[in-house]
Design a protein around this motif. Structure first.
Motif, PDB file in Angstrom:
ATOM      1  N   ASP A  79      -9.340 -14.573  -4.549  1.00  0.00           N
ATOM      2  CA  ASP A  79      -9.917 -15.877  -4.215  1.00  0.00           C
ATOM      3  C   ASP A  79      -8.891 -17.002  -4.274  1.00  0.00           C
ATOM      4  O   ASP A  79      -8.920 -17.911  -3.456  1.00  0.00           O
ATOM      5  CB  ASP A  79     -11.093 -16.200  -5.137  1.00  0.00           C
ATOM      6  N   CYS A  80      -7.969 -16.939  -5.227  1.00  0.00           N
ATOM      7  CA  CYS A  80      -6.977 -18.012  -5.356  1.00  0.00           C
ATOM      8  C   CYS A  80      -5.758 -17.782  -4.462  1.00  0.00           C
ATOM      9  O   CYS A  80      -4.922 -18.677  -4.323  1.00  0.00           O
ATOM     10  CB  CYS A  80      -6.554 -18.193  -6.807  1.00  0.00           C
ATOM     11  N   GLY A  81      -5.664 -16.596  -3.864  1.00  0.00           N
ATOM     12  CA  GLY A  81      -4.547 -16.302  -2.960  1.00  0.00           C
ATOM     13  C   GLY A  81      -3.201 -16.206  -3.651  1.00  0.00           C
ATOM     14  O   GLY A  81      -2.170 -16.468  -3.039  1.00  0.00           O
ATOM     15  N   ARG A  82      -3.192 -15.825  -4.906  1.00  0.00           N
ATOM     16  CA  ARG A  82      -1.949 -15.798  -5.705  1.00  0.00           C
ATOM     17  C   ARG A  82      -0.809 -15.029  -5.041  1.00  0.00           C
ATOM     18  O   ARG A  82       0.341 -15.433  -5.119  1.00  0.00           O
ATOM     19  CB  ARG A  82      -2.239 -15.199  -7.073  1.00  0.00           C
ATOM     20  N   PHE A  83      -1.120 -13.928  -4.390  1.00  0.00           N
ATOM     21  CA  PHE A  83      -0.057 -13.096  -3.832  1.00  0.00           C
ATOM     22  C   PHE A  83       0.179 -13.325  -2.340  1.00  0.00           C
ATOM     23  O   PHE A  83       1.089 -12.732  -1.779  1.00  0.00           O
ATOM     24  CB  PHE A  83      -0.348 -11.622  -4.114  1.00  0.00           C
ATOM     25  N   GLY A  84      -0.637 -14.139  -1.710  1.00  0.00           N
ATOM     26  CA  GLY A  84      -0.428 -14.461  -0.310  1.00  0.00           C
ATOM     27  C   GLY A  84      -0.730 -13.329   0.659  1.00  0.00           C
ATOM     28  O   GLY A  84      -0.416 -13.419   1.838  1.00  0.00           O
ATOM     29  N   ALA A  85      -1.291 -12.252   0.157  1.00  0.00           N
ATOM     30  CA  ALA A  85      -1.662 -11.095   0.982  1.00  0.00           C
ATOM     31  C   ALA A  85      -2.757 -10.342   0.228  1.00  0.00           C
ATOM     32  O   ALA A  85      -2.994 -10.581  -0.965  1.00  0.00           O
ATOM     33  CB  ALA A  85      -0.458 -10.189   1.218  1.00  0.00           C
ATOM     34  N   ALA A  86      -3.395  -9.429   0.917  1.00  0.00           N
ATOM     35  CA  ALA A  86      -4.477  -8.652   0.302  1.00  0.00           C
ATOM     36  C   ALA A  86      -3.937  -7.794  -0.845  1.00  0.00           C
ATOM     37  O   ALA A  86      -2.856  -7.219  -0.751  1.00  0.00           O
ATOM     38  CB  ALA A  86      -5.134  -7.756   1.342  1.00  0.00           C
ATOM     39  N   ILE A  87      -4.706  -7.726  -1.910  1.00  0.00           N
ATOM     40  CA  ILE A  87      -4.369  -6.860  -3.044  1.00  0.00           C
ATOM     41  C   ILE A  87      -4.838  -5.450  -2.714  1.00  0.00           C
ATOM     42  O   ILE A  87      -6.000  -5.235  -2.391  1.00  0.00           O
ATOM     43  CB  ILE A  87      -5.013  -7.389  -4.340  1.00  0.00           C
ATOM     44  N   GLU A  88      -3.922  -4.504  -2.784  1.00  0.00           N
ATOM     45  CA  GLU A  88      -4.198  -3.112  -2.419  1.00  0.00           C
ATOM     46  C   GLU A  88      -4.497  -2.226  -3.631  1.00  0.00           C
ATOM     47  O   GLU A  88      -4.657  -1.014  -3.493  1.00  0.00           O
ATOM     48  CB  GLU A  88      -3.005  -2.532  -1.650  1.00  0.00           C
ATOM     49  N   THR A  89      -4.566  -2.794  -4.801  1.00  0.00           N
ATOM     50  CA  THR A  89      -4.750  -2.040  -6.040  1.00  0.00           C
ATOM     51  C   THR A  89      -6.092  -1.314  -6.054  1.00  0.00           C
ATOM     52  O   THR A  89      -7.132  -1.919  -5.841  1.00  0.00           O
ATOM     53  CB  THR A  89      -4.670  -2.985  -7.254  1.00  0.00           C
ATOM     54  N   GLU A  90      -6.039  -0.009  -6.318  1.00  0.00           N
ATOM     55  CA  GLU A  90      -7.252   0.787  -6.491  1.00  0.00           C
ATOM     56  C   GLU A  90      -7.727   0.639  -7.933  1.00  0.00           C
ATOM     57  O   GLU A  90      -6.908   0.540  -8.847  1.00  0.00           O
ATOM     58  CB  GLU A  90      -6.972   2.267  -6.230  1.00  0.00           C
ATOM     59  N   ALA A 109       2.073   7.849  -1.570  1.00  0.00           N
ATOM     60  CA  ALA A 109       0.863   7.547  -2.335  1.00  0.00           C
ATOM     61  C   ALA A 109       1.080   7.659  -3.841  1.00  0.00           C
ATOM     62  O   ALA A 109       0.348   7.054  -4.620  1.00  0.00           O
ATOM     63  CB  ALA A 109      -0.282   8.461  -1.892  1.00  0.00           C
ATOM     64  N   GLN A 110       2.093   8.404  -4.262  1.00  0.00           N
ATOM     65  CA  GLN A 110       2.367   8.517  -5.695  1.00  0.00           C
ATOM     66  C   GLN A 110       2.841   7.186  -6.282  1.00  0.00           C
ATOM     67  O   GLN A 110       2.828   6.999  -7.492  1.00  0.00           O
ATOM     68  CB  GLN A 110       3.378   9.633  -5.989  1.00  0.00           C
ATOM     69  N   TYR A 111       3.243   6.230  -5.431  1.00  0.00           N
ATOM     70  CA  TYR A 111       3.715   4.923  -5.878  1.00  0.00           C
ATOM     71  C   TYR A 111       2.669   3.829  -5.692  1.00  0.00           C
ATOM     72  O   TYR A 111       2.982   2.651  -5.801  1.00  0.00           O
ATOM     73  CB  TYR A 111       4.997   4.548  -5.137  1.00  0.00           C
ATOM     74  N   ARG A 112       1.424   4.215  -5.408  1.00  0.00           N
ATOM     75  CA  ARG A 112       0.391   3.224  -5.130  1.00  0.00           C
ATOM     76  C   ARG A 112       0.053   2.393  -6.369  1.00  0.00           C
ATOM     77  O   ARG A 112       0.271   2.806  -7.500  1.00  0.00           O
ATOM     78  CB  ARG A 112      -0.867   3.889  -4.580  1.00  0.00           C
ATOM     79  N   SER A 113      -0.485   1.225  -6.113  1.00  0.00           N
ATOM     80  CA  SER A 113      -0.966   0.340  -7.172  1.00  0.00           C
ATOM     81  C   SER A 113      -2.356   0.806  -7.577  1.00  0.00           C
ATOM     82  O   SER A 113      -3.273   0.865  -6.744  1.00  0.00           O
ATOM     83  CB  SER A 113      -1.011  -1.103  -6.653  1.00  0.00           C
ATOM     84  N   ARG A 149       0.844  -1.192   0.000  1.00  0.00           N
ATOM     85  CA  ARG A 149       0.000   0.000   0.000  1.00  0.00           C
ATOM     86  C   ARG A 149       0.884   1.248   0.000  1.00  0.00           C
ATOM     87  O   ARG A 149       1.719   1.419   0.867  1.00  0.00           O
ATOM     88  CB  ARG A 149      -0.911   0.001   1.222  1.00  0.00           C
ATOM     89  N   ASN A 150       0.658   2.090  -0.998  1.00  0.00           N
ATOM     90  CA  ASN A 150       1.366   3.373  -1.103  1.00  0.00           C
ATOM     91  C   ASN A 150       2.885   3.232  -1.088  1.00  0.00           C
ATOM     92  O   ASN A 150       3.594   4.048  -0.502  1.00  0.00           O
ATOM     93  CB  ASN A 150       0.915   4.328   0.005  1.00  0.00           C
ATOM     94  N   ARG A 151       3.352   2.197  -1.799  1.00  0.00           N
ATOM     95  CA  ARG A 151       4.796   2.021  -1.923  1.00  0.00           C
ATOM     96  C   ARG A 151       5.085   0.896  -2.897  1.00  0.00           C
ATOM     97  O   ARG A 151       4.232   0.078  -3.206  1.00  0.00           O
ATOM     98  CB  ARG A 151       5.439   1.699  -0.582  1.00  0.00           C
ATOM     99  N   GLN A 152       6.319   0.860  -3.344  1.00  0.00           N
ATOM    100  CA  GLN A 152       6.896  -0.276  -4.047  1.00  0.00           C
ATOM    101  C   GLN A 152       8.330  -0.348  -3.593  1.00  0.00           C
ATOM    102  O   GLN A 152       9.133   0.552  -3.896  1.00  0.00           O
ATOM    103  CB  GLN A 152       6.817  -0.116  -5.568  1.00  0.00           C
ATOM    104  N   GLY A 153       8.639  -1.373  -2.816  1.00  0.00           N
ATOM    105  CA  GLY A 153       9.997  -1.516  -2.293  1.00  0.00           C
ATOM    106  C   GLY A 153      10.408  -0.273  -1.539  1.00  0.00           C
ATOM    107  O   GLY A 153       9.702   0.196  -0.646  1.00  0.00           O
ATOM    108  N   PRO A 154      11.558   0.319  -1.911  1.00  0.00           N
ATOM    109  CA  PRO A 154      12.046   1.486  -1.188  1.00  0.00           C
ATOM    110  C   PRO A 154      11.329   2.788  -1.540  1.00  0.00           C
ATOM    111  O   PRO A 154      11.524   3.796  -0.870  1.00  0.00           O
ATOM    112  CB  PRO A 154      13.518   1.554  -1.595  1.00  0.00           C
ATOM    113  N   ASP A 155      10.530   2.781  -2.611  1.00  0.00           N
ATOM    114  CA  ASP A 155       9.784   3.989  -2.995  1.00  0.00           C
ATOM    115  C   ASP A 155       8.501   4.064  -2.180  1.00  0.00           C
ATOM    116  O   ASP A 155       7.618   3.222  -2.317  1.00  0.00           O
ATOM    117  CB  ASP A 155       9.438   3.956  -4.494  1.00  0.00           C
ATOM    118  N   VAL A 156       8.416   5.069  -1.309  1.00  0.00           N
ATOM    119  CA  VAL A 156       7.300   5.179  -0.381  1.00  0.00           C
ATOM    120  C   VAL A 156       6.530   6.467  -0.637  1.00  0.00           C
ATOM    121  O   VAL A 156       7.118   7.528  -0.837  1.00  0.00           O
ATOM    122  CB  VAL A 156       7.799   5.157   1.085  1.00  0.00           C
TER     123      VAL A 156
END
Length: 163
Positions: free
Chosen positions: A120-131, A94-98, A85-92
């Motif tokens: 439903d299939c749990g592909r990522f093993g965590a909740a998808i935060e994509t807006e 809201a501008q980096y949100r999915s 949520r609101n990041r990708q790796g070291p980039d933190v």
């Protein structure tokens, strides 16, 4: 004449997202920019400050006879981590949100359906935060951001998925 459609995605720094989509057969053009916020004509500095509310995004122009919107969604899942949520790796920030910014009701429905199936299939093993939001205004980023990695002779700008 080739039919052209447009899709818009954000998943971290737009340089890496753009590079991922540019490799897809059927993608005719990519443009990096800002969308999803409220400020008119934002600059890179405005977006980085968080004041604009915009995300760094990529507008993808594609030929649906060669690549489907669903195929673009699949590429999107492979070039970023939709569970952050609101990041990708070291980039933190809201501008980096999915974010998926849909251009048609069909894109909205397909993106929603795919997110539901991935959850439903749990592909990522965590909740998808994509807006998933309507595209609204798109502001083209400054010229030096366009095809940035290609200009620098770099193939990818991937951030490994954290486990």
């Amino acid at each position: 004449m080739t039919e052209r459609q447009v899709a818009t995605f954000g998943g971290g720094c737009f340089w890496g997202v753009e590079a991922g989509f540019r490799k897809c057969d059927g993608v005719l053009e990519t443009v990096v920019g800002y969308a999803g916020g409220t400020m008119e004509t934002p600059t890179y500095e405005d977006v980085c400050s968080g004041a604009s509310g915009h995300a760094e995004v990529v507008r993808v122009v594609f030929d649906p006879a060669r690549v489907s919107y669903r195929d673009l969604l699949e590429t999107f899942w492979t070039i970023h981590d939709p569970t952050q949520r609101n990041r990708q790796g070291p980039d933190v920030g809201a501008q980096y949100r999915s974010i998926i910014l849909y251009h048609t009701n069909e894109q909205r429905d397909e993106a929603t359906e795919v997110v539901r199936a991935l959850t439903d299939c749990g592909r990522f093993g965590a909740a998808i935060e994509t807006e998933i939001l309507p595209v609204g205004s798109f502001w083209r980023a400054e010229d030096y951001h366009q095809n940035y990695l290609e200009k620098k002779g770099q193939a990818v700008c991937r951030i490994p998925r954290e486990t």
